[in-house]
Scaffold this motif. Sequence first.
Motif, mmCIF file in Angstrom:
data_model
loop_
_atom_site.group_PDB
_atom_site.id
_atom_site.type_symbol
_atom_site.label_atom_id
_atom_site.label_comp_id
_atom_site.label_asym_id
_atom_site.label_seq_id
_atom_site.Cartn_x
_atom_site.Cartn_y
_atom_site.Cartn_z
ATOM 1 N N ARG A 457 41.068 -38.209 -44.892
ATOM 2 C CA ARG A 457 40.652 -36.980 -45.571
ATOM 3 C C ARG A 457 41.750 -35.923 -45.500
ATOM 4 N NH1 ARG A 457 35.180 -34.256 -43.675
ATOM 5 N NH2 ARG A 457 36.462 -33.626 -41.925
ATOM 6 N N LEU A 461 43.738 -34.338 -48.801
ATOM 7 C CA LEU A 461 43.825 -32.904 -49.069
ATOM 8 C C LEU A 461 45.276 -32.470 -49.263
ATOM 9 C CD1 LEU A 461 41.182 -31.431 -46.591
ATOM 10 C CD2 LEU A 461 41.068 -31.443 -49.074
ATOM 11 N N GLU A 462 46.146 -32.916 -48.395
ATOM 12 C CA GLU A 462 47.562 -32.551 -48.514
ATOM 13 C C GLU A 462 48.175 -33.141 -49.784
ATOM 14 O OE1 GLU A 462 49.392 -33.813 -44.929
ATOM 15 O OE2 GLU A 462 48.484 -32.233 -43.684
ATOM 16 N N ALA A 476 46.814 -29.467 -43.878
ATOM 17 C CA ALA A 476 45.361 -29.504 -43.728
ATOM 18 C C ALA A 476 45.024 -29.219 -42.272
ATOM 19 C CB ALA A 476 44.808 -30.864 -44.146
ATOM 20 N N GLY A 480 40.143 -30.479 -41.546
ATOM 21 C CA GLY A 480 39.964 -30.691 -42.974
ATOM 22 C C GLY A 480 39.118 -29.642 -43.652
ATOM 23 N N VAL A 483 42.972 -25.716 -46.097
ATOM 24 C CA VAL A 483 44.300 -26.172 -46.509
ATOM 25 C C VAL A 483 45.177 -24.934 -46.681
ATOM 26 C CG1 VAL A 483 45.636 -27.483 -48.190
ATOM 27 C CG2 VAL A 483 43.301 -28.143 -47.707
ATOM 28 N N ILE A 508 40.417 -30.355 -56.082
ATOM 29 C CA ILE A 508 39.745 -30.896 -54.891
ATOM 30 C C ILE A 508 38.291 -31.216 -55.214
ATOM 31 C CG2 ILE A 508 38.925 -30.299 -52.578
ATOM 32 C CD1 ILE A 508 41.533 -28.767 -52.154
ATOM 33 N N LEU A 512 37.801 -35.270 -54.767
ATOM 34 C CA LEU A 512 37.479 -35.624 -53.388
ATOM 35 C C LEU A 512 35.992 -35.453 -53.121
ATOM 36 C CD1 LEU A 512 40.445 -33.960 -51.427
ATOM 37 C CD2 LEU A 512 40.278 -36.273 -52.345
ATOM 38 N N TYR A 514 33.453 -34.516 -49.891
ATOM 39 C CA TYR A 514 33.558 -33.896 -48.568
ATOM 40 C C TYR A 514 32.268 -33.134 -48.294
ATOM 41 C CZ TYR A 514 34.741 -30.100 -51.727
ATOM 42 O OH TYR A 514 34.712 -29.189 -52.755
ATOM 43 N N ILE A 518 35.706 -26.322 -48.360
ATOM 44 C CA ILE A 518 37.104 -26.344 -47.920
ATOM 45 C C ILE A 518 37.762 -25.058 -48.374
ATOM 46 C CG2 ILE A 518 39.321 -27.525 -48.133
ATOM 47 C CD1 ILE A 518 37.800 -30.122 -48.565
ATOM 48 N N VAL A 520 40.961 -22.850 -49.269
ATOM 49 C CA VAL A 520 42.324 -23.049 -49.769
ATOM 50 C C VAL A 520 43.064 -21.715 -49.656
ATOM 51 C CG1 VAL A 520 43.752 -23.655 -51.744
ATOM 52 C CG2 VAL A 520 41.631 -24.903 -51.319
#
Length: 533
Positions: A457, A461-462, A476, A480, A483, A508, A512, A514, A518, A520
């Motif tokens: 994960r 993300l990276e 990241a 996770g 970021v 994202i 992805l 998750y 997340i 950013v």
Amino acid sequence: MEYLPWIGGWAVSVLLLGALWYVAFSKANRLAGEIQQNAAAARQKLDAVEHDAAARVKQAQDEAQRVLEESRTRQKELALGIQEEKLRIRTEIEAELKEQRTQVQAVESRIQRKEEALDRKIEALEARERKLQGREKENEAVKAQLDNAQLEQTHALERIADMTRDDAAMRLMQQVEQEVAGDVARRARDIEAQLKEDADIRARKVISVAIARAASDYVPEITVTTVPLPSEEMKGRIIGREGRNIRAIERATGVDLIIDETPESITLSAFDPVRREVARRTLQKLIADGRIHPARVEEVVAKVQQEMDVHIREEGERAAYEANVQGLHPDLIKLLGRLSFRTSYGQNQLHHAIESSRIAAAIAAEIGADINVAKTATLLHDIGKAVDHEVEGPHALIGADIARRLGRSQKIVHAIASHHHEEEPQTVEAWIVQAADALSGGRPGARRDSVEHYTKRLEALEAVANSFESVDRAYAIQAGREVRIMVKPDHCDDLGAMRLARDIVKKIEDTLEYPGQIKVTVIRETRSVDFAK
């Protein structure tokens, strides 16, 4: 002498016949007299009738003659009346025709006067049109002079500015686009900041109330796949002579028993968690009882399966009671109970369903949605996981199909099907189910990730962040949950950094999967270095 009786009888007979003939003759004479009398009476009546009929015929002839004379008189009078009426109607028609001729003559006079007026107006319009045509020709000449002057002026400006008209227009358009883009970005930043502030306040209030009302008092469970043994000698008894006991257990439970060098333990291997639990309980009973042979194995497995059915139903009823959901189909109750043996990232799925249902009910109450639909759909949103090893497809669609077949409403079916975006959410209750599922699964301590999954994960993300051209480095962090991105300052300005953050967030979300959210963070740093000599 012998003839005397016979002669006497014959004489009596003759006398009797004579008497009878006399009586009959007398009656005949009397009847003939009566007939003659009746005939005379009838003849008199007939004469009277004929006389009466002749009188009536004479009277009818006289009456007909009188009526005929009256009709002739009336016909003469009617003919005179008709002639008088014809004369009167003819006089009236002639008067009306005379009046209509007068009116027609007046109308013709008015039409003639109007035609003369229209002719005069048409002549005036034609004269005005000739004047306008002359002026148009003059205007066209003036316009041509102005176009020539403008063209000369444009050529002079191009010579002075040392660029063509298209180049100047392009440069002006670029300047305008830059100014407008900057204004739009600043306006979007202000609006986004205001919306985030308002939305964060409202979301924090709703989520905090929901979490507070659905506080969980348990920790994630871990599926038990090993059975402890009291001694190593018990392994041999479980295997049995030529492996008959272990084969009987595997055949009766549908679970593979793995007996390796691990001391005093046996590993159970089965994709179905219910079967694995049946096998675990069977082994525990056999070990406690000490009698292990194929017949005893089948007996214990049948008893454990009955106990498991009761336990599964009780677990489902308990879940429905704790979530305050009534009227569920018995098959849905059983599927809920099966979730008590299913885990996801270490989190028990039945406990997760109950907790999510409570959170959904609290959120629905706060925002005014349908509480019953929200809590019922959230309680049932993962029932597809109870049979996903038996049915192909995503567990969300499997659960939605089960709920549809067992009589749940379309809103509940849609919310179950869309909680992982297999369908696009169309109702507020569907979004509430998603939010409650994410809150229950994403809270700290609810689930555990393997090191491999955690590493993948972070790398994903990276990789998403580094796919953009203006990104210099991406890290990241926070397991996770965040970021941090360093951008090249000469490739991206401050407004561009804002746009880049939104683009990365969008990518994202699209690429992805998750839990939770997340963060950013885009960092732009400019360093100016000089040396004093």
